[in-house]
Design a protein around this motif. Structure first.
Motif, PDB file in Angstrom:
ATOM      1  N   ASN A  52      -4.462   7.173  -2.430  1.00  0.00           N
ATOM      2  CA  ASN A  52      -4.216   5.836  -1.921  1.00  0.00           C
ATOM      3  C   ASN A  52      -4.013   4.893  -3.095  1.00  0.00           C
ATOM      4  O   ASN A  52      -4.761   4.939  -4.091  1.00  0.00           O
ATOM      5  CB  ASN A  52      -5.380   5.344  -1.066  1.00  0.00           C
ATOM      6  CG  ASN A  52      -5.605   6.223   0.147  1.00  0.00           C
ATOM      7  OD1 ASN A  52      -4.657   6.774   0.698  1.00  0.00           O
ATOM      8  ND2 ASN A  52      -6.860   6.370   0.560  1.00  0.00           N
ATOM      9  N   ASN A  53      -3.062   4.025  -2.992  1.00  0.00           N
ATOM     10  CA  ASN A  53      -2.781   3.039  -4.030  1.00  0.00           C
ATOM     11  C   ASN A  53      -2.386   1.747  -3.328  1.00  0.00           C
ATOM     12  O   ASN A  53      -1.477   1.731  -2.488  1.00  0.00           O
ATOM     13  CB  ASN A  53      -1.657   3.521  -4.943  1.00  0.00           C
ATOM     14  CG  ASN A  53      -1.475   2.629  -6.156  1.00  0.00           C
ATOM     15  OD1 ASN A  53      -2.393   1.904  -6.534  1.00  0.00           O
ATOM     16  ND2 ASN A  53      -0.300   2.673  -6.748  1.00  0.00           N
ATOM     17  N   SER A  54      -3.116   0.641  -3.661  1.00  0.00           N
ATOM     18  CA  SER A  54      -2.858  -0.628  -2.991  1.00  0.00           C
ATOM     19  C   SER A  54      -2.738  -1.744  -4.013  1.00  0.00           C
ATOM     20  O   SER A  54      -3.379  -1.724  -5.074  1.00  0.00           O
ATOM     21  CB  SER A  54      -3.977  -0.960  -1.998  1.00  0.00           C
ATOM     22  OG  SER A  54      -5.214  -1.107  -2.675  1.00  0.00           O
ATOM     23  N   GLN A  55      -1.901  -2.713  -3.694  1.00  0.00           N
ATOM     24  CA  GLN A  55      -1.716  -3.936  -4.482  1.00  0.00           C
ATOM     25  C   GLN A  55      -1.940  -5.109  -3.536  1.00  0.00           C
ATOM     26  O   GLN A  55      -1.147  -5.330  -2.617  1.00  0.00           O
ATOM     27  CB  GLN A  55      -0.314  -3.972  -5.087  1.00  0.00           C
ATOM     28  CG  GLN A  55       0.003  -5.266  -5.822  1.00  0.00           C
ATOM     29  CD  GLN A  55       1.439  -5.282  -6.322  1.00  0.00           C
ATOM     30  OE1 GLN A  55       2.049  -4.233  -6.466  1.00  0.00           O
ATOM     31  NE2 GLN A  55       1.966  -6.472  -6.565  1.00  0.00           N
ATOM     32  N   TYR A 114      -5.509  -4.301  -7.952  1.00  0.00           N
ATOM     33  CA  TYR A 114      -4.907  -2.975  -7.828  1.00  0.00           C
ATOM     34  C   TYR A 114      -6.032  -1.959  -7.675  1.00  0.00           C
ATOM     35  O   TYR A 114      -6.970  -1.923  -8.486  1.00  0.00           O
ATOM     36  CB  TYR A 114      -4.081  -2.636  -9.068  1.00  0.00           C
ATOM     37  CG  TYR A 114      -2.954  -3.610  -9.317  1.00  0.00           C
ATOM     38  CD1 TYR A 114      -1.708  -3.417  -8.753  1.00  0.00           C
ATOM     39  CD2 TYR A 114      -3.146  -4.727 -10.126  1.00  0.00           C
ATOM     40  CE1 TYR A 114      -0.677  -4.309  -8.983  1.00  0.00           C
ATOM     41  CE2 TYR A 114      -2.129  -5.629 -10.365  1.00  0.00           C
ATOM     42  CZ  TYR A 114      -0.891  -5.407  -9.780  1.00  0.00           C
ATOM     43  OH  TYR A 114       0.120  -6.297 -10.010  1.00  0.00           O
ATOM     44  N   THR A 173      -0.906  -1.436 -11.769  1.00  0.00           N
ATOM     45  CA  THR A 173      -1.035  -0.151 -11.061  1.00  0.00           C
ATOM     46  C   THR A 173      -1.379   0.979 -12.021  1.00  0.00           C
ATOM     47  O   THR A 173      -2.262   1.812 -11.723  1.00  0.00           O
ATOM     48  CB  THR A 173       0.272   0.158 -10.327  1.00  0.00           C
ATOM     49  OG1 THR A 173       0.545  -0.885  -9.390  1.00  0.00           O
ATOM     50  CG2 THR A 173       0.173   1.477  -9.599  1.00  0.00           C
ATOM     51  N   SER A 211      -5.019   0.938 -12.970  1.00  0.00           N
ATOM     52  CA  SER A 211      -5.896   1.460 -11.916  1.00  0.00           C
ATOM     53  C   SER A 211      -5.816   2.975 -11.841  1.00  0.00           C
ATOM     54  O   SER A 211      -6.818   3.648 -11.586  1.00  0.00           O
ATOM     55  CB  SER A 211      -5.538   0.828 -10.572  1.00  0.00           C
ATOM     56  OG  SER A 211      -4.260   1.265 -10.124  1.00  0.00           O
ATOM     57  N   LEU A 212      -4.623   3.560 -12.061  1.00  0.00           N
ATOM     58  CA  LEU A 212      -4.493   5.005 -12.081  1.00  0.00           C
ATOM     59  C   LEU A 212      -5.242   5.606 -13.263  1.00  0.00           C
ATOM     60  O   LEU A 212      -5.868   6.670 -13.146  1.00  0.00           O
ATOM     61  CB  LEU A 212      -3.008   5.405 -12.130  1.00  0.00           C
ATOM     62  CG  LEU A 212      -2.175   5.087 -10.885  1.00  0.00           C
ATOM     63  CD1 LEU A 212      -0.703   5.444 -11.133  1.00  0.00           C
ATOM     64  CD2 LEU A 212      -2.697   5.830  -9.670  1.00  0.00           C
ATOM     65  N   ARG A 215       0.844  -1.198   0.000  1.00  0.00           N
ATOM     66  CA  ARG A 215       0.000   0.000   0.000  1.00  0.00           C
ATOM     67  C   ARG A 215       0.875   1.241   0.000  1.00  0.00           C
ATOM     68  O   ARG A 215       1.887   1.307   0.701  1.00  0.00           O
ATOM     69  CB  ARG A 215      -0.919   0.036   1.229  1.00  0.00           C
ATOM     70  CG  ARG A 215      -2.001  -1.026   1.212  1.00  0.00           C
ATOM     71  CD  ARG A 215      -2.855  -0.948   2.463  1.00  0.00           C
ATOM     72  NE  ARG A 215      -3.924  -1.931   2.431  1.00  0.00           N
ATOM     73  CZ  ARG A 215      -5.119  -1.713   1.876  1.00  0.00           C
ATOM     74  NH1 ARG A 215      -5.366  -0.537   1.316  1.00  0.00           N
ATOM     75  NH2 ARG A 215      -6.038  -2.662   1.882  1.00  0.00           N
ATOM     76  N   ASN A 249       0.010   5.196   0.564  1.00  0.00           N
ATOM     77  CA  ASN A 249      -0.960   6.242   0.868  1.00  0.00           C
ATOM     78  C   ASN A 249      -0.237   7.577   1.034  1.00  0.00           C
ATOM     79  O   ASN A 249       0.821   7.645   1.676  1.00  0.00           O
ATOM     80  CB  ASN A 249      -1.735   5.919   2.144  1.00  0.00           C
ATOM     81  CG  ASN A 249      -2.534   4.632   2.013  1.00  0.00           C
ATOM     82  OD1 ASN A 249      -2.925   4.246   0.908  1.00  0.00           O
ATOM     83  ND2 ASN A 249      -2.762   3.960   3.139  1.00  0.00           N
ATOM     84  N   SER A 263      -6.784   2.221  -6.749  1.00  0.00           N
ATOM     85  CA  SER A 263      -6.275   3.595  -6.571  1.00  0.00           C
ATOM     86  C   SER A 263      -7.439   4.527  -6.282  1.00  0.00           C
ATOM     87  O   SER A 263      -8.538   4.343  -6.836  1.00  0.00           O
ATOM     88  CB  SER A 263      -5.533   4.080  -7.822  1.00  0.00           C
ATOM     89  OG  SER A 263      -4.436   3.244  -8.113  1.00  0.00           O
TER      90      SER A 263
END
Length: 622
Positions: free
Chosen positions: A169-172, A197, A469, A472-473, A149, A151, A199
């Motif tokens: 916030n960005n999580s994998q 993923y 990622t 997701s962005l 993660r 954040n 975001s």
């Protein structure tokens, strides 16, 4: 009885001396040179041992040595009188402004208050936070999962009183992770992703609408600190004016001490001239040796006056050096200061009303109290605002993006709930449960067989979800990603005694400041009136002392003429000389006090900067 005999002896001795003087004077007309020596020797021979105990031993040789070496009494400890440093009053003020330690302390206080203001203004600086987190989770009998993660956020307090909080916030997340909240949703769609993923980016904004709308504690502290900064500037000006006044007074005290020393030295020279004349008369036989003792006594007294005057020069000079020098080991301590300015007397009248007006407008003490009143007004407004209910507008806006990778993400994958024609324990159990539910709802419905169950073929995941990622962005800015909310928060403190008590206390302090303001104004008016009176009195003293000096000079000149013709005594001559010395001292003291009183008037009216062409920079209001 013994004392009476001694008195009779001295009386007879005095008559005998005067008799010898008369004979000597008569004989001097006929044969001066031989008779002088004869009369002197004869007179000295007739001095008894008892008289020798009364008269001090003052020989011509000793007197001459004292006259040649009397400059030793002008020596001062730790000061080389040959190393002089000319100094004007303006130069002394400039040195004090540059080097005085008290002024430096006051100046540093202003700088410190500036740092405090910058510290409070720092509450409006944005705060950036970044928190990357990696976690690995595993349980017995299952595959481990790796989660990552990242954040980040930015918080900022804005001037209207609101607060903005932004986040990213960005999580994998792995498939088997307990943090994978998206897995069940994707599975229900017929997909099987090994990694999810997610975001999100957004902003939250809170704005007070009632309490803290016009002023909050941060804005209150900033306003108060600005006033305190101005108060420290007023204290700096007051301290600077005080130091300048002390420099002026010390400068004129040094001028007086040096002039007094010269005056005492001139009086000492008169006594030396008197001793020379008496020695000549004694040599000529026109005076008895007893006259030498009287002059020598006066000479010693005047030497003592010069010594005291020299000590006073050192004291006043050290006082002035303390105000002008920064380093206690500066080389100027061993130099002799020589003031080049002389006291100036003017006939310009001083209007009390104008002086009082200047003082009311310029006195730093009054400026400080005015600023304190403004601080009290700020407190009253703030605490009055705190008695109101709190109503806050709360809003948020965010964007979310999702991406999947790994596993079965085909668009044509089929995931039947019950496989037709295939008998399994799971299928039979599920079918039986369905028949039970159907019978419970409607007993007339026939039970279902495996052949009656259709094959369910769900749609696969869309192509825009396939990726990692960066996918997701990219999905953050799709049309279906925005989220927003708007709401209002109400807060009603019951009683609110703290805010009401603080408001009452602020009003009491406001009343105290008003009373202190009136008291300080009365003190200022009294100081100004006293300062004006001191100036006028010193001016009149100068004129009176000058008349006294003129009359004392006339009296001394007359007394000297009488002494030269033998119609006066050394005692009366010494009185006239001392009277003239005291009159001159009174004159220079009055002139010095006049200039010192002008300095005190400048301080009382706070016109020191203007009259001495001094500019003081105010602190920058940031």
């Amino acid at each position: 009885m013994k004392l009476a005999k001694r008195f009779i002896f001295l009386y007879c001795l005095t008559v005998l001396i005067f008799g010898f003087n008369a004979v000597k004077t008569f004989a001097q007309t006929a044969d001066p040179k031989p008779q002088v020596a004869a009369n002197k020797n004869e007179t000295e021979k007739k001095l008894s041992e008892e008289e020798a105990e009364i008269l001090p031993v003052v020989s011509p040789k000793t007197t001459e040595t004292t006259a040649n070496n009397y400059s030793n009494i002008l020596n001062r400890a730790g000061v080389q009188t040959t190393q002089t440093l000319p100094l004007s009053l303006n130069e002394a003020i400039r040195k004090a402004l540059e080097n005085n330690n008290s002024i430096e302390v006051a100046r540093d206080d202003v700088r410190y208050q500036e740092t405090q203001l910058r510290s409070i203004l720092g509450n409006y600086d944005p705060v950036v936070s970044v928190s990357p987190t990696f976690s690995r989770s595993s349980t017995t009998g299952s595959t481990s999962s790796n989660d990552f993660r990242l954040n980040a956020g930015l918080d900022k307090l804005i001037r209207p009183g609101g607060r903005i909080s932004s986040f990213f916030n960005n999580s994998q997340t792995g498939r088997n992770s307990s943090n994978n909240t998206t897995f069940n949703q994707t599975s229900s769609l017929g997909t099987s992703a090994s990694t999810t993923y997610f975001s999100s980016v957004g902003i939250n904004y809170t704005q007070p609408l009632f309490r803290n709308f016009g002023v909050d504690n941060t804005r209150r502290q900033i306003k108060i600190q600005r006033k305190r900064l101005q108060q420290s500037d007023a204290d700096f000006r007051r301290q600077t004016i005080e130091i300048i006044t002390q420099v002026q007074r010390a400068y004129w005290d040094l001028v007086f001490a040096l002039r007094d020393q010269q005056n005492r030295l001139a009086n000492l020279n008169l006594s030396k001239e008197n001793l020379r004349q008496v020695e000549a008369k004694i040599e000529a036989g026109a005076a008895a040796p007893l006259a030498r003792a009287e002059v020598a006594t006066e000479l010693a007294n005047r030497e003592g006056d010069v010594l005291l005057a020299t000590q006073q020069v050192s004291i006043t000079e050290n006082t002035l050096k303390t105000l002008l020098l920064r380093d206690p080991n500066a080389p100027e301590w061993s130099q002799s200061l020589v003031p080049v300015d002389k006291p100036v007397i003017t006939d310009e009248p001083i209007v009390v009303e104008d002086a009082v007006k200047d003082a009311i407008e310029n006195r730093p003490e009054l400026s400080r109290l005015r600023l304190q009143k403004e601080i009290n007004t700020i407190d009253v407004g703030y605490f009055k605002n705190q008695t109101k209910p709190q109503i806050d507008l709360v809003s948020s806006f965010s964007l979310g993006g999702l991406a999947l990778s790994g596993g079965n993400l085909s668009n044509t994958a089929a995931f039947p709930i019950i496989v037709p024609g295939v008998t399994t324990n799971a299928s039979s159990f599920l079918l039986s449960q369905i028949n039970v539910l159907r019978a419970a709802q409607n007993p007339a419905l026939p039970p279902l067989n495996l052949s009656d169950i259709p094959t369910v073929t769900p749609q696969g995941s869309p192509s825009f979800l396939n990726g990692g990622t960066f996918q997701s962005l990219g999905n953050l800015f799709r049309a279906d990603s925005p989220n927003y909310s708007v709401g209002v928060t109400f807060s009603f403190p019951l009683g609110n005694r703290t805010a009401k008590a603080n408001l009452a206390g602020a009003k009491i302090q406001q009343q105290q400041t008003d009373a202190s303001m009136r008291l300080q104004e009365q003190t200022v008016v009294s100081e100004v009136r006293n300062a004006v009176q001191a100036v006028e009195t010193a001016r009149q003293r100068v004129f009176t002392a000058r008349r006294a000096v003129e009359n004392a000079e006339i009296q001394l000149a007359g007394e000297q003429k009488l002494f030269e013709v033998g119609r006066s005594t050394t005692f009366l001559l010494f009185q006239r000389e001392n009277t003239l010395t005291n009159a001159r001292n009174s004159e220079i003291r009055a002139e010095t006090d006049y200039n010192k009183s002008l300095s005190d008037l400048q301080r009382a009216t706070s016109t020191t900067f203007r009259l001495n062409n001094i500019e003081v920079d105010s602190p920058i209001d940031k």
